[in-house]
Write a protein that holds these residues in place. Structure first.
Motif, PDB file in Angstrom:
ATOM      1  N   LYS A 123       6.937  18.656  13.916  1.00  0.00           N
ATOM      2  CA  LYS A 123       8.038  19.427  13.152  1.00  0.00           C
ATOM      3  C   LYS A 123       8.892  18.820  12.248  1.00  0.00           C
ATOM      4  CE  LYS A 123      11.389  22.416  15.293  1.00  0.00           C
ATOM      5  NZ  LYS A 123      12.291  22.858  16.443  1.00  0.00           N
ATOM      6  N   LYS A 124       9.615  17.446  12.591  1.00  0.00           N
ATOM      7  CA  LYS A 124      10.601  16.929  11.796  1.00  0.00           C
ATOM      8  C   LYS A 124      10.030  16.568  10.447  1.00  0.00           C
ATOM      9  CE  LYS A 124      13.810  14.267  13.501  1.00  0.00           C
ATOM     10  NZ  LYS A 124      14.808  13.359  14.116  1.00  0.00           N
ATOM     11  N   ILE A 125       8.892  15.757  10.366  1.00  0.00           N
ATOM     12  CA  ILE A 125       8.348  15.101   9.320  1.00  0.00           C
ATOM     13  C   ILE A 125       7.885  16.406   8.165  1.00  0.00           C
ATOM     14  CG2 ILE A 125       6.098  15.005  10.032  1.00  0.00           C
ATOM     15  CD1 ILE A 125       5.852  12.341   8.409  1.00  0.00           C
ATOM     16  N   LYS A 169       0.799  -1.125   0.053  1.00  0.00           N
ATOM     17  CA  LYS A 169      -0.091   0.010   0.086  1.00  0.00           C
ATOM     18  C   LYS A 169       0.763   1.388   0.025  1.00  0.00           C
ATOM     19  CE  LYS A 169      -3.922  -2.172   2.399  1.00  0.00           C
ATOM     20  NZ  LYS A 169      -4.734  -1.809   3.434  1.00  0.00           N
ATOM     21  N   LEU A 170       2.221   1.189   0.359  1.00  0.00           N
ATOM     22  CA  LEU A 170       3.074   2.391   0.283  1.00  0.00           C
ATOM     23  C   LEU A 170       3.644   2.556  -1.083  1.00  0.00           C
ATOM     24  CD1 LEU A 170       4.892   1.607   3.641  1.00  0.00           C
ATOM     25  CD2 LEU A 170       3.196   3.270   3.323  1.00  0.00           C
ATOM     26  N   ASP A 171       2.814   2.646  -1.926  1.00  0.00           N
ATOM     27  CA  ASP A 171       3.192   3.089  -3.315  1.00  0.00           C
ATOM     28  C   ASP A 171       3.691   4.645  -3.573  1.00  0.00           C
ATOM     29  OD1 ASP A 171       0.669   4.394  -3.451  1.00  0.00           O
ATOM     30  OD2 ASP A 171      -0.246   2.727  -4.466  1.00  0.00           O
ATOM     31  N   ASP A 172       4.092   4.743  -4.563  1.00  0.00           N
ATOM     32  CA  ASP A 172       4.592   6.331  -5.087  1.00  0.00           C
ATOM     33  C   ASP A 172       3.415   7.331  -4.832  1.00  0.00           C
ATOM     34  OD1 ASP A 172       6.737   5.161  -5.707  1.00  0.00           O
ATOM     35  OD2 ASP A 172       6.829   5.539  -7.680  1.00  0.00           O
ATOM     36  N   SER A 173       2.223   6.843  -5.092  1.00  0.00           N
ATOM     37  CA  SER A 173       1.020   7.987  -5.049  1.00  0.00           C
ATOM     38  C   SER A 173       0.633   8.251  -3.523  1.00  0.00           C
ATOM     39  CB  SER A 173      -0.309   7.306  -5.613  1.00  0.00           C
ATOM     40  OG  SER A 173      -0.166   7.207  -7.052  1.00  0.00           O
ATOM     41  N   LYS A 174       0.703   7.289  -2.540  1.00  0.00           N
ATOM     42  CA  LYS A 174       0.555   7.351  -1.384  1.00  0.00           C
ATOM     43  C   LYS A 174       1.568   8.316  -0.603  1.00  0.00           C
ATOM     44  CE  LYS A 174      -0.870   4.891   2.942  1.00  0.00           C
ATOM     45  NZ  LYS A 174      -2.052   5.347   2.967  1.00  0.00           N
ATOM     46  N   ILE A 175       2.791   8.062  -1.148  1.00  0.00           N
ATOM     47  CA  ILE A 175       4.040   8.835  -0.437  1.00  0.00           C
ATOM     48  C   ILE A 175       4.042  10.074  -0.968  1.00  0.00           C
ATOM     49  CG2 ILE A 175       6.387   8.834  -0.161  1.00  0.00           C
ATOM     50  CD1 ILE A 175       5.059   6.384   1.278  1.00  0.00           C
ATOM     51  N   ASP A 176       3.612  10.443  -2.356  1.00  0.00           N
ATOM     52  CA  ASP A 176       3.546  11.547  -3.141  1.00  0.00           C
ATOM     53  C   ASP A 176       2.523  12.445  -1.942  1.00  0.00           C
ATOM     54  OD1 ASP A 176       5.489  11.272  -4.650  1.00  0.00           O
ATOM     55  OD2 ASP A 176       4.093  10.606  -6.271  1.00  0.00           O
ATOM     56  N   CYS A 177       1.278  11.790  -1.726  1.00  0.00           N
ATOM     57  CA  CYS A 177       0.346  12.356  -1.008  1.00  0.00           C
ATOM     58  C   CYS A 177       0.607  12.840   0.370  1.00  0.00           C
ATOM     59  CB  CYS A 177      -1.056  11.636  -1.040  1.00  0.00           C
ATOM     60  SG  CYS A 177      -1.802  11.573  -2.688  1.00  0.00           S
ATOM     61  N   SER A 194       9.046  21.552  -1.709  1.00  0.00           N
ATOM     62  CA  SER A 194       9.361  22.899  -2.476  1.00  0.00           C
ATOM     63  C   SER A 194      10.739  22.784  -3.076  1.00  0.00           C
ATOM     64  CB  SER A 194       9.790  24.072  -1.360  1.00  0.00           C
ATOM     65  OG  SER A 194      10.622  23.401  -0.524  1.00  0.00           O
ATOM     66  N   ARG A 195      11.252  21.525  -3.343  1.00  0.00           N
ATOM     67  CA  ARG A 195      12.863  21.426  -3.946  1.00  0.00           C
ATOM     68  C   ARG A 195      13.675  22.538  -3.456  1.00  0.00           C
ATOM     69  NH1 ARG A 195      12.070  18.118  -8.496  1.00  0.00           N
ATOM     70  NH2 ARG A 195      10.224  16.800  -8.578  1.00  0.00           N
ATOM     71  N   LYS A 196      13.448  22.880  -2.443  1.00  0.00           N
ATOM     72  CA  LYS A 196      14.401  23.638  -1.690  1.00  0.00           C
ATOM     73  C   LYS A 196      15.457  22.879  -0.923  1.00  0.00           C
ATOM     74  CE  LYS A 196      14.062  28.286   0.754  1.00  0.00           C
ATOM     75  NZ  LYS A 196      13.140  28.952   1.621  1.00  0.00           N
ATOM     76  N   ILE A 217       3.611  13.268   1.276  1.00  0.00           N
ATOM     77  CA  ILE A 217       4.618  14.592   1.383  1.00  0.00           C
ATOM     78  C   ILE A 217       3.838  15.980   1.444  1.00  0.00           C
ATOM     79  CG2 ILE A 217       6.578  15.729  -0.042  1.00  0.00           C
ATOM     80  CD1 ILE A 217       7.480  12.709  -0.673  1.00  0.00           C
ATOM     81  N   GLN A 218       2.985  16.051   0.222  1.00  0.00           N
ATOM     82  CA  GLN A 218       2.175  17.251  -0.018  1.00  0.00           C
ATOM     83  C   GLN A 218       1.275  17.576   1.363  1.00  0.00           C
ATOM     84  OE1 GLN A 218      -0.010  17.689  -3.708  1.00  0.00           O
ATOM     85  NE2 GLN A 218       0.978  15.589  -4.604  1.00  0.00           N
ATOM     86  N   HIS A 219       0.775  16.522   2.113  1.00  0.00           N
ATOM     87  CA  HIS A 219       0.036  16.870   3.178  1.00  0.00           C
ATOM     88  C   HIS A 219       0.835  17.400   4.200  1.00  0.00           C
ATOM     89  CE1 HIS A 219      -2.450  16.317   6.477  1.00  0.00           C
ATOM     90  NE2 HIS A 219      -1.419  15.377   7.134  1.00  0.00           N
ATOM     91  N   TYR A 220       2.033  16.937   4.520  1.00  0.00           N
ATOM     92  CA  TYR A 220       2.873  17.344   5.679  1.00  0.00           C
ATOM     93  C   TYR A 220       3.532  18.724   5.191  1.00  0.00           C
ATOM     94  CZ  TYR A 220       2.021  13.307   8.605  1.00  0.00           C
ATOM     95  OH  TYR A 220       1.252  12.343   9.449  1.00  0.00           O
TER      96      TYR A 220
END
Length: 240
Positions: free
Chosen positions: A158-160, A135-143, A169-171, A145-148
């Motif tokens: 704070k850390k996540i 269930k930990l596919d690319d789509s789930k991880i991408d979502c 942000s690619r910063k 990352i956007q959520h946090y």
């Protein structure tokens, strides 16, 4: 038939006729390397890993050495093998060991450790259950990352949120040092001494208070011989 396939995949067959299958699964010319070089080149938008796969495959032969059947190459396929070897070399130098890619590996691995601790196993490790792992596919991880990245962080998140923001942000931090040795040799006195001095300096870097996050830098202290061993990263801030 199933037993023979399992022996081939596990490289546990004692039959000398099947020895060349070992080279196809895991060797200098194995199918995994043939696949990922072209795939990574395509999705990275570079030509470093491109080689003539058709010529290489058509040049493969089965030879016999000391009674074992081994993977061999025909004489007119030598240049195709050389091209393949150089393609792999350039991909490692230009892509897999690229300073930004290595740093984003650090961000992603740090994010995943926090995510697995908060959301999945509570231990920071990947699920043992295959269904949960898949269930930990690319789509789930991408979502995730956007959520946090958009979440207002609290003490727990704070850390996540920090690593999610870096990814989303690619910063990224600016590199001020890359390892002088792509393949670190712990038996080399010169290389050991270089890393010893560098680690001493990095461990004594003082982080000024109230510095801008835009001024963050990092020093790559990786000593592994592959791109997977790059997680010894020193993050700090520099004064303006």
């Amino acid at each position: 038939m199933v037993e023979a396939i399992l022996q081939i995949l596990s490289q546990s067959s004692s039959d000398p006729v099947f020895r060349f299958f070992d080279d196809i699964i895991s060797g200098q010319l194995d199918c995994d390397k043939m696949d990922y070089l072209l795939r990574d080149s395509h999705y990275c938008g570079v030509e470093y890993g491109v080689y003539d796969i058709d010529k290489l495959i058509h040049s493969l032969r089965v030879g016999e050495i000391s009674g074992n059947h081994v993977l061999a190459i025909s004489q007119n396929g030598i240049q195709a093998v050389e091209e393949f070897v150089l393609a792999r070399y350039w991909m490692f130098i230009q892509v897999y060991f690229h300073k930004d890619r290595r740093l984003f590996d650090y961000y992603l691995s740090s994010f995943m450790k926090e995510y697995l601790t908060l959301e999945v196993e509570k231990t920071g490790k990947y699920p043992v259950n295959p269904e949960h792992y898949l269930k930990l596919d690319d789509s789930k991880i991408d979502c995730a990352i956007q959520h946090y990245a958009r979440l207002h962080p609290d003490r727990v998140t704070k850390k996540i949120c920090y690593f999610a923001n870096r990814l989303f942000s690619r910063k990224h931090h600016k590199v001020v040092f890359n390892p002088p040795y792509v393949h670190y040799n712990p038996n080399s006195g010169e290389e050991r001494e270089a890393y010893k001095r560098l680690r001493f300096v990095c461990n004594h870097i003082k982080v000024p208070e109230n510095t801008s996050d835009d001024l963050c830098i990092y020093v790559d202290l990786a000593t592994g011989s592959t791109a997977k061993h790059m997680f010894s990263v020193k993050l700090t801030c520099c004064a303006s």
